[in-house]
Design a protein around this motif. Structure first.
Motif, PDB file in Angstrom:
ATOM      1  N   ARG A 192       0.818  -1.220   0.000  1.00  0.00           N
ATOM      2  CA  ARG A 192       0.000   0.000   0.000  1.00  0.00           C
ATOM      3  C   ARG A 192       0.855   1.275   0.000  1.00  0.00           C
ATOM      4  N   PRO A 193       1.840   1.415   0.898  1.00  0.00           N
ATOM      5  CA  PRO A 193       2.651   2.643   0.835  1.00  0.00           C
ATOM      6  C   PRO A 193       3.395   2.790  -0.493  1.00  0.00           C
ATOM      7  N   ALA A 194       3.829   1.668  -1.080  1.00  0.00           N
ATOM      8  CA  ALA A 194       4.514   1.727  -2.370  1.00  0.00           C
ATOM      9  C   ALA A 194       3.541   2.169  -3.460  1.00  0.00           C
ATOM     10  N   PHE A 195       2.317   1.643  -3.408  1.00  0.00           N
ATOM     11  CA  PHE A 195       1.309   2.006  -4.405  1.00  0.00           C
ATOM     12  C   PHE A 195       0.938   3.483  -4.279  1.00  0.00           C
ATOM     13  N   GLU A 196       0.785   3.955  -3.034  1.00  0.00           N
ATOM     14  CA  GLU A 196       0.449   5.363  -2.813  1.00  0.00           C
ATOM     15  C   GLU A 196       1.562   6.268  -3.338  1.00  0.00           C
ATOM     16  N   LYS A 197       2.787   5.838  -3.156  1.00  0.00           N
ATOM     17  CA  LYS A 197       3.940   6.609  -3.639  1.00  0.00           C
ATOM     18  C   LYS A 197       3.947   6.651  -5.167  1.00  0.00           C
ATOM     19  N   LEU A 198       3.647   5.515  -5.786  1.00  0.00           N
ATOM     20  CA  LEU A 198       3.591   5.436  -7.245  1.00  0.00           C
ATOM     21  C   LEU A 198       2.462   6.317  -7.775  1.00  0.00           C
ATOM     22  N   LYS A 199       1.325   6.262  -7.103  1.00  0.00           N
ATOM     23  CA  LYS A 199       0.155   7.043  -7.506  1.00  0.00           C
ATOM     24  C   LYS A 199       0.437   8.542  -7.413  1.00  0.00           C
ATOM     25  N   ARG A 200       1.122   8.941  -6.357  1.00  0.00           N
ATOM     26  CA  ARG A 200       1.463  10.357  -6.170  1.00  0.00           C
ATOM     27  C   ARG A 200       2.432  10.821  -7.263  1.00  0.00           C
ATOM     28  N   ALA A 201       3.401   9.972  -7.578  1.00  0.00           N
ATOM     29  CA  ALA A 201       4.379  10.313  -8.619  1.00  0.00           C
ATOM     30  C   ALA A 201       3.679  10.496  -9.962  1.00  0.00           C
ATOM     31  N   GLU A 202       2.746   9.594 -10.264  1.00  0.00           N
ATOM     32  CA  GLU A 202       2.010   9.686 -11.533  1.00  0.00           C
ATOM     33  C   GLU A 202       1.180  10.965 -11.587  1.00  0.00           C
ATOM     34  N   ALA A 203       0.535  11.319 -10.463  1.00  0.00           N
ATOM     35  CA  ALA A 203      -0.293  12.527 -10.421  1.00  0.00           C
ATOM     36  C   ALA A 203       0.552  13.782 -10.621  1.00  0.00           C
ATOM     37  N   GLU A 204       1.733  13.807 -10.007  1.00  0.00           N
ATOM     38  CA  GLU A 204       2.608  14.974 -10.134  1.00  0.00           C
ATOM     39  C   GLU A 204       3.102  15.151 -11.567  1.00  0.00           C
ATOM     40  N   LEU A 205       3.493  14.051 -12.184  1.00  0.00           N
ATOM     41  CA  LEU A 205       4.036  14.151 -13.536  1.00  0.00           C
ATOM     42  C   LEU A 205       2.961  14.368 -14.598  1.00  0.00           C
ATOM     43  N   MET A 206       1.734  13.990 -14.301  1.00  0.00           N
ATOM     44  CA  MET A 206       0.643  14.237 -15.245  1.00  0.00           C
ATOM     45  C   MET A 206       0.179  15.692 -15.177  1.00  0.00           C
ATOM     46  N   ASP A 207       0.598  16.388 -14.118  1.00  0.00           N
ATOM     47  CA  ASP A 207       0.308  17.813 -13.996  1.00  0.00           C
ATOM     48  C   ASP A 207       1.419  18.562 -14.738  1.00  0.00           C
ATOM     49  N   ASP A 208       1.093  19.159 -15.866  1.00  0.00           N
ATOM     50  CA  ASP A 208       2.104  19.818 -16.706  1.00  0.00           C
ATOM     51  C   ASP A 208       2.938  20.841 -15.940  1.00  0.00           C
ATOM     52  N   ALA A 209       2.283  21.650 -15.117  1.00  0.00           N
ATOM     53  CA  ALA A 209       2.987  22.700 -14.376  1.00  0.00           C
ATOM     54  C   ALA A 209       3.978  22.099 -13.385  1.00  0.00           C
ATOM     55  N   LYS A 210       3.543  21.071 -12.657  1.00  0.00           N
ATOM     56  CA  LYS A 210       4.422  20.438 -11.678  1.00  0.00           C
ATOM     57  C   LYS A 210       5.580  19.717 -12.365  1.00  0.00           C
ATOM     58  N   ARG A 211       5.263  19.011 -13.463  1.00  0.00           N
ATOM     59  CA  ARG A 211       6.316  18.292 -14.184  1.00  0.00           C
ATOM     60  C   ARG A 211       7.370  19.261 -14.718  1.00  0.00           C
ATOM     61  N   THR A 212       6.914  20.374 -15.278  1.00  0.00           N
ATOM     62  CA  THR A 212       7.844  21.382 -15.794  1.00  0.00           C
ATOM     63  C   THR A 212       8.696  21.971 -14.679  1.00  0.00           C
ATOM     64  N   SER A 213       8.071  22.213 -13.519  1.00  0.00           N
ATOM     65  CA  SER A 213       8.801  22.770 -12.379  1.00  0.00           C
ATOM     66  C   SER A 213       9.888  21.813 -11.901  1.00  0.00           C
ATOM     67  N   ILE A 214       9.557  20.532 -11.814  1.00  0.00           N
ATOM     68  CA  ILE A 214      10.530  19.524 -11.374  1.00  0.00           C
ATOM     69  C   ILE A 214      11.663  19.410 -12.388  1.00  0.00           C
ATOM     70  N   GLN A 215      11.311  19.400 -13.669  1.00  0.00           N
ATOM     71  CA  GLN A 215      12.327  19.309 -14.719  1.00  0.00           C
ATOM     72  C   GLN A 215      13.291  20.494 -14.665  1.00  0.00           C
ATOM     73  N   ARG A 216      12.759  21.680 -14.460  1.00  0.00           N
ATOM     74  CA  ARG A 216      13.599  22.873 -14.389  1.00  0.00           C
ATOM     75  C   ARG A 216      14.537  22.816 -13.187  1.00  0.00           C
ATOM     76  N   MET A 217      14.022  22.367 -12.051  1.00  0.00           N
ATOM     77  CA  MET A 217      14.872  22.264 -10.865  1.00  0.00           C
ATOM     78  C   MET A 217      15.975  21.235 -11.064  1.00  0.00           C
ATOM     79  N   MET A 218      15.635  20.122 -11.731  1.00  0.00           N
ATOM     80  CA  MET A 218      16.643  19.098 -11.996  1.00  0.00           C
ATOM     81  C   MET A 218      17.714  19.619 -12.956  1.00  0.00           C
ATOM     82  N   GLN A 219      17.284  20.367 -13.959  1.00  0.00           N
ATOM     83  CA  GLN A 219      18.238  20.946 -14.900  1.00  0.00           C
ATOM     84  C   GLN A 219      19.135  21.969 -14.207  1.00  0.00           C
TER      85      GLN A 219
END
Length: 200
Positions: free
Chosen positions: A54-81
């Motif tokens: 369950r905690p692994a699934f919740e973590k996977l679900k949260r990751a998918e939700a964040e990356l499917m959000d264009d604004a959040k995904r772009t923000s994470i990508q910029r910080m990584m760059q």
């Protein structure tokens, strides 16, 4: 049941949704959906009795939700760059100063990738801390403003009640004044009569 996949997901930081889903940083929405579907089938709590499913699934679900959000995904990508750019500059400076060997500053190495991810986490944590401090300050300011508004409202209410009480007692005050005036008039009239009769 895929114990290895559960452990892999739990081993990644929540700050790195790309690694949790196992997708590249330049992934598309279709890549994210496909990775989520594949991995969720392996670790879904309804399909495995693993105590960490369950905690692994919740973590996977949260990751998918964040990356499917264009604004959040772009923000994470910029910080990584930005983390990679900062690390590159730091390593080049270390090579120039002799603190690092040129062969140890390979940007295509897994060592660099791990170091860049660590720097990204540091940047993300720092930004989150600043965000929370700003929110805390904002809440304190809003709280002070709310208390001030409440005090002003209470003061207005007290004034309204005082004005209402004053109006309610107006007739009583007028009657008292009339009575006082009447008594004063009688007293003066009595004194005048006594004076005329020589009884002063």
């Amino acid at each position: 049941m895929d114990t290895a996949e559960i452990q892999r997901i739990l081993g990644h930081s929540v700050l790195d949704p790309f690694s949790i889903l196992g997708v590249a940083q330049d992934c598309t929405a279709d890549d994210i959906k496909a990775a989520y579907r594949t991995k969720s089938r392996l670790i879904h709590p309804d399909k495995t009795k693993h105590d960490q499913a369950r905690p692994a699934f919740e973590k996977l679900k949260r990751a998918e939700a964040e990356l499917m959000d264009d604004a959040k995904r772009t923000s994470i990508q910029r910080m990584m760059q930005e983390a990679r750019r900062e690390l590159t500059a730091e390593w080049k400076a270390e090579v120039a100063s002799g603190k690092r060997k040129p062969e140890d500053a390979d940007e295509s190495s897994s060592i660099f990738d791990d170091a860049a991810l660590a720097k990204y986490r540091s940047i993300a944590i720092d930004l989150e801390w600043k965000r929370r401090q700003q929110l805390k300050k904002q809440m304190a300011t809003e709280g002070a403003a709310a208390r001030r508004d409440e005090e002003q409202a209470n003061e207005k209410q007290r004034k309204r009640e005082a004005d209402k009480a004053w109006e309610a007692n107006r007739e009583s005050r007028v009657d008292s004044w009339r009575t006082f005036q009447a008594k004063g008039s009688k007293s003066k009239h009595s004194k005048s009569k006594k004076a005329k009769l020589g009884l002063k």
